[in-house]
Structures are given as C-alpha cells and as structure tokens.
Design an enzyme around this catalytic site. Structure first.
Site, PDB file in Angstrom:
ATOM      1  N   TYR A  47       8.450  17.952   9.970  1.00 27.82           N
ATOM      2  CA  TYR A  47       7.143  17.828  10.592  1.00 27.82           C
ATOM      3  C   TYR A  47       6.194  18.371  10.068  1.00 27.82           C
ATOM      4  O   TYR A  47       5.648  18.656  10.268  1.00 27.82           O
ATOM      5  CB  TYR A  47       7.252  16.166  10.826  1.00 27.82           C
ATOM      6  CG  TYR A  47       5.419  16.134  11.545  1.00 27.82           C
ATOM      7  CD1 TYR A  47       4.983  15.982  10.455  1.00 27.82           C
ATOM      8  CD2 TYR A  47       5.360  16.063  12.387  1.00 27.82           C
ATOM      9  CE1 TYR A  47       3.368  14.771  10.225  1.00 27.82           C
ATOM     10  CE2 TYR A  47       4.311  15.627  12.874  1.00 27.82           C
ATOM     11  CZ  TYR A  47       3.278  15.040  11.761  1.00 27.82           C
ATOM     12  OH  TYR A  47       1.996  14.581  12.428  1.00 27.82           O
ATOM     13  N   PHE A  69      -6.223  13.892   6.167  1.00 19.10           N
ATOM     14  CA  PHE A  69      -5.656  12.846   6.625  1.00 19.10           C
ATOM     15  C   PHE A  69      -4.238  12.876   6.374  1.00 19.10           C
ATOM     16  O   PHE A  69      -3.521  12.256   6.588  1.00 19.10           O
ATOM     17  CB  PHE A  69      -6.744  11.449   6.931  1.00 19.10           C
ATOM     18  CG  PHE A  69      -7.039  11.566   8.629  1.00 19.10           C
ATOM     19  CD1 PHE A  69      -7.313  11.544   9.475  1.00 19.10           C
ATOM     20  CD2 PHE A  69      -8.900  11.966   7.595  1.00 19.10           C
ATOM     21  CE1 PHE A  69      -8.667  11.760  10.113  1.00 19.10           C
ATOM     22  CE2 PHE A  69      -9.767  11.982   8.110  1.00 19.10           C
ATOM     23  CZ  PHE A  69      -9.987  11.852   9.601  1.00 19.10           C
ATOM     24  N   ALA A  70      -4.001  12.576   4.577  1.00 24.94           N
ATOM     25  CA  ALA A  70      -3.013  11.723   3.718  1.00 24.94           C
ATOM     26  C   ALA A  70      -2.070  13.061   4.003  1.00 24.94           C
ATOM     27  O   ALA A  70      -1.736  14.310   3.876  1.00 24.94           O
ATOM     28  CB  ALA A  70      -3.744  11.839   2.368  1.00 24.94           C
ATOM     29  N   ILE A  94      13.511   2.734  26.021  1.00 29.11           N
ATOM     30  CA  ILE A  94      12.234   4.315  26.759  1.00 29.11           C
ATOM     31  C   ILE A  94      13.788   5.371  27.001  1.00 29.11           C
ATOM     32  O   ILE A  94      15.303   5.286  27.729  1.00 29.11           O
ATOM     33  CB  ILE A  94      13.017   3.623  29.154  1.00 29.11           C
ATOM     34  CG1 ILE A  94      12.104   2.683  28.974  1.00 29.11           C
ATOM     35  CG2 ILE A  94      11.986   5.234  28.680  1.00 29.11           C
ATOM     36  CD1 ILE A  94      11.624   2.552  30.574  1.00 29.11           C
ATOM     37  N   PHE A 153      -2.712  14.530  19.835  1.00 32.43           N
ATOM     38  CA  PHE A 153      -1.729  14.743  20.866  1.00 32.43           C
ATOM     39  C   PHE A 153      -1.432  13.115  20.347  1.00 32.43           C
ATOM     40  O   PHE A 153      -0.807  12.497  19.225  1.00 32.43           O
ATOM     41  CB  PHE A 153      -2.660  15.176  22.234  1.00 32.43           C
ATOM     42  CG  PHE A 153      -1.992  16.572  22.156  1.00 32.43           C
ATOM     43  CD1 PHE A 153      -2.915  17.124  21.845  1.00 32.43           C
ATOM     44  CD2 PHE A 153      -0.949  17.097  22.766  1.00 32.43           C
ATOM     45  CE1 PHE A 153      -2.851  19.185  22.191  1.00 32.43           C
ATOM     46  CE2 PHE A 153      -1.155  18.761  23.391  1.00 32.43           C
ATOM     47  CZ  PHE A 153      -1.159  19.401  22.382  1.00 32.43           C
ATOM     48  N   ASP A 167      -6.365   7.712  -2.003  1.00 35.19           N
ATOM     49  CA  ASP A 167      -5.502   7.188  -0.902  1.00 35.19           C
ATOM     50  C   ASP A 167      -4.365   6.754  -2.749  1.00 35.19           C
ATOM     51  O   ASP A 167      -4.964   6.062  -2.822  1.00 35.19           O
ATOM     52  CB  ASP A 167      -5.889   6.089  -0.086  1.00 35.19           C
ATOM     53  CG  ASP A 167      -4.649   6.260   0.915  1.00 35.19           C
ATOM     54  OD1 ASP A 167      -4.708   6.579   2.169  1.00 35.19           O
ATOM     55  OD2 ASP A 167      -3.849   5.806   0.328  1.00 35.19           O
ATOM     56  N   LYS A 183       2.876  21.037   8.942  1.00 38.86           N
ATOM     57  CA  LYS A 183       1.511  21.192   8.811  1.00 38.86           C
ATOM     58  C   LYS A 183       1.562  22.442   9.439  1.00 38.86           C
ATOM     59  O   LYS A 183       0.172  22.658   9.468  1.00 38.86           O
ATOM     60  CB  LYS A 183       1.341  20.240  10.961  1.00 38.86           C
ATOM     61  CG  LYS A 183       1.899  18.236  10.167  1.00 38.86           C
ATOM     62  CD  LYS A 183       0.535  17.914   9.579  1.00 38.86           C
ATOM     63  CE  LYS A 183      -0.171  16.821   9.376  1.00 38.86           C
ATOM     64  NZ  LYS A 183      -0.562  16.157   8.377  1.00 38.86           N
TER      65      LYS A 183
END
Ligand code: UDP
Length: 327
Positions: A142, A73-74, A208, A170, A31, A146
């Site tokens: 983003y 995960f990074a 909201i 999710f 990391d 991925k």
C-alpha cells in the site's frame, strides 16, 4: 474551477465533493463503485461510473468537461490486504494512477493534480513529529504504491511541467453528519469507527493491538485529522497550484498524537457509553507512533487543521453513526 474528483463516492472523496460545491466549484465525480457508495455523491455533482485507468475515456471526459483540476482519491487503502493481495495495490493504485496521468498529459492544458497520499510512505519513523523530508521506507505494498505514484508525479512535473500536490494524510477521521456523510468501509478496520460500534453495541468489544509499546500509556499513538480539515487542505492545494504555486508533497495532520486509550476515553465521554476492551497482540506492521510535522502546509498552503480536539472528531463521527442508524 471545474474539478474532477476520482473516488468521489468514497470516504474522503465524498466529503471533498461537498467542500468543492460549497465553495461554488463545479464537480464531476469518477468512481467505479467498487468500494464507494453512489448515495454519498451529492446530486449537485455530475456522476460518471467508470475506471480511472481507462485512459481514452478519461481523456474524453477531461476534454468534454473542460476540467481544470483533478483530486485523485480513488484507491485501495487497506495495509493488511496489500500484503496478502499486492496485485490489487500495484494495479489499482500504481497502474491505474499512471493510466490516469496519461490522460492528464494528453490534455492540451493538463489539469492541476492533487494526489491522496499517506503517512505510510514513511514507514516506521526515526523520530516524531515526521517532516516531509524524512526518509521514505514504506512497509507495505500500500505505502509502496502510493510512494511510487509520488515519484511519478515528481518526474512528470520536472519533464512535462505537470502541476501536482501529494497530500500525505495521517489518520483521517470524523464526518460531516449535516451533509449526511461519514466513514463506511466494509470491512471496517479503522479505530474510531470500530470504537463507536462498540459504544453503539453493534460489536462486543475493542481489541487493543498492543499495550506495551514505548509510548506514555503503552498503546499506539496516531495523529487523527478531521476529514473536513483534510478537504480544506485540498482546496488550499488546488488554489496554490492554479495560482502558480510550486508542486510539492505536504503532510496533513494536526501535529498532535493521541493514544488508542485516549481515543477510547474520548468515545466514552462523547457517547456516555461503556467500551469493553480486550488486550490483543500488536498488529503486523503498526509503528508505535505516527505524528505529522505540519509546518510546510501551514507555510506554503496557509492551511492548518482547525478541528484539533479529539472530542470534536469523535463527536462528528458519532453524529454520523446515529444519523445513519436512524436512516
Ligand atoms: N487499533 C486497535 N484496534 C483496532 C483498530 C485499530 O488497537 O481494532 C489501533 C492500531 O493498532 C493503530 C491505531 O488503532 O495503532 C489506528 O489504527 P487505524 O487502523 O485506525 O489506522 P492506521 O494508523 O493503522 O492507519
């Protein structure tokens, strides 16, 4: 197994380190601490501060540590930031992942590769629940970054025999307060930690984002999946790959959608505190409803989320917040 966890100082990564250690695996964390926290990494894991994109260094690490599998995960994770600063995402998520894969492929016995992907690869769905074959139309750099890594994995699997799983999260939520782990993003943009801050009195109110969506109560619906369930899914994916299972992408969710108002109600119930709200305009790029179809992970990995009550997710996240405050 000896598992390399990239991003092991981050939110989901640090929980995964704990899960692997609890299952008696050896763990090395890589990391760069750009967003992670050194103190979130268990002292039982070996910690290496470094860049996942430094191919030669990572190749040496894989060899010296005799790594059997990698959980990658990074990554950069903020959708809005990816729109304003896309270089961080193409470089940080795509280029660095490809550089990491160079090290993997240079290994005489390439480790199995479990990749943290996202429901953002789908974009606005044609229908919910969303299955893995749903068209991929990411709406941000983003999600694009991925998906591009997923495409690389598919072709590397076909051409070079790489064993991989892409796990499409999710809405990751919850915490493992007993292990001293929880969600610590700066700035925080995720709903549950923000609502808990409001309940704790460290933020004045919750905005909201949109109250006239085509959903039962007019607020956005998401599939909140407990981080400990996500970790169990990674463990199942690792077992699947090392025992010769086929490479594939899997949705990780509960299969149940909850509205923003349902989350607020759960926070009120769990904390016994009030949550003042403001009705704000919709946030750019938010789809009305994202809910996973979870049958593939169930059938192939034998995994399903166990902590499916919203109150459980909120209670665990709250326990972490209370504990972190007591320090
Ligand atoms: N949301 C909200 N107010 C906030 C943060 C989030 O109303 O301050 C809503 C957001 O519009 C989305 C849901 O909460 O519908 C979950 O947002 P989050 O950022 O946690 O995850 P996302 O689904 O965007 O990955």
């Amino acid at each position: 197994m000896r598992v390399l966890v990239t991003g092991g100082a981050g939110y989901v990564g640090s929980h995964m380190v704990e899960t692997l250690l609890a299952a008696s695996h050896d763990v090395v964390v890589l990391d760069d601490l750009s967003t992670g926290h050194r103190d979130a990494v268990s002292p039982k894991a070996r910690f290496v501060e470094g860049d996942v994109g430094a191919t030669a260094d990572v190749a040496a690490l894989l060899r010296d540590e005799r790594i059997d599998a990698i959980c990658h995960f990074a990554a950069k994770i903020r959708v809005e930031e990816s729109v304003s600063a896309p270089r961080l995402y193409w470089q940080g998520n795509l280029v660095r992942s490809l550089a990491l894969l160079e090290a993997v492929l240079a290994s005489p016995t390439p480790p199995a590769f479990v990749f943290s992907s996202t429901a953002a690869v789908y974009g606005t769905p044609d229908e919910v629940p969303i299955d893995e074959d749903h068209p991929k139309r990411p709406e941000s750099p983003y999600g694009e970054s991925k998906l591009a890594v997923e495409r690389a994995l598919e072709s590397y699997g076909r051409a070079y025999g790489l064993r991989w799983s892409a796990l499409r999260y999710f809405n990751a939520a919850g915490a493992n307060a007993e292990a001293g782990l929880g969600e610590r993003h700066e700035p925080e943009t995720h709903l549950i930690p923000i609502v808990l801050d409001v309940a704790a009195g460290t933020r004045p109110s919750l905005s909201i984002y949109g109250t006239s969506w085509p959903t039962p109560d007019g607020t956005c619906v998401r599939d909140y999946v407990h981080v400990s369930d996500l970790c169990e899914a990674h463990l199942a994916a690792l077992r699947h790959l090392v025992t010769g299972g086929a490479s594939a992408a899997f949705n990780l969710g509960t299969g149940r959608g909850r509205s923003v108002r349902e989350v607020i109600d759960a926070v009120k119930r769990v904390t016994g505190r009030d949550v003042p709200v403001l009705e704000a305009p919709p946030r750019a790029g938010d789809p009305a409803e994202l809910v996973a179809k979870v049958e593939r992970a169930e059938k192939v990995l034998g995994w399903r989320a166990r902590r499916t009550e919203l109150d459980t997710v909120v209670r665990d996240a709250w326990a972490w917040k209370v504990r972190a405050k007591q320090g």
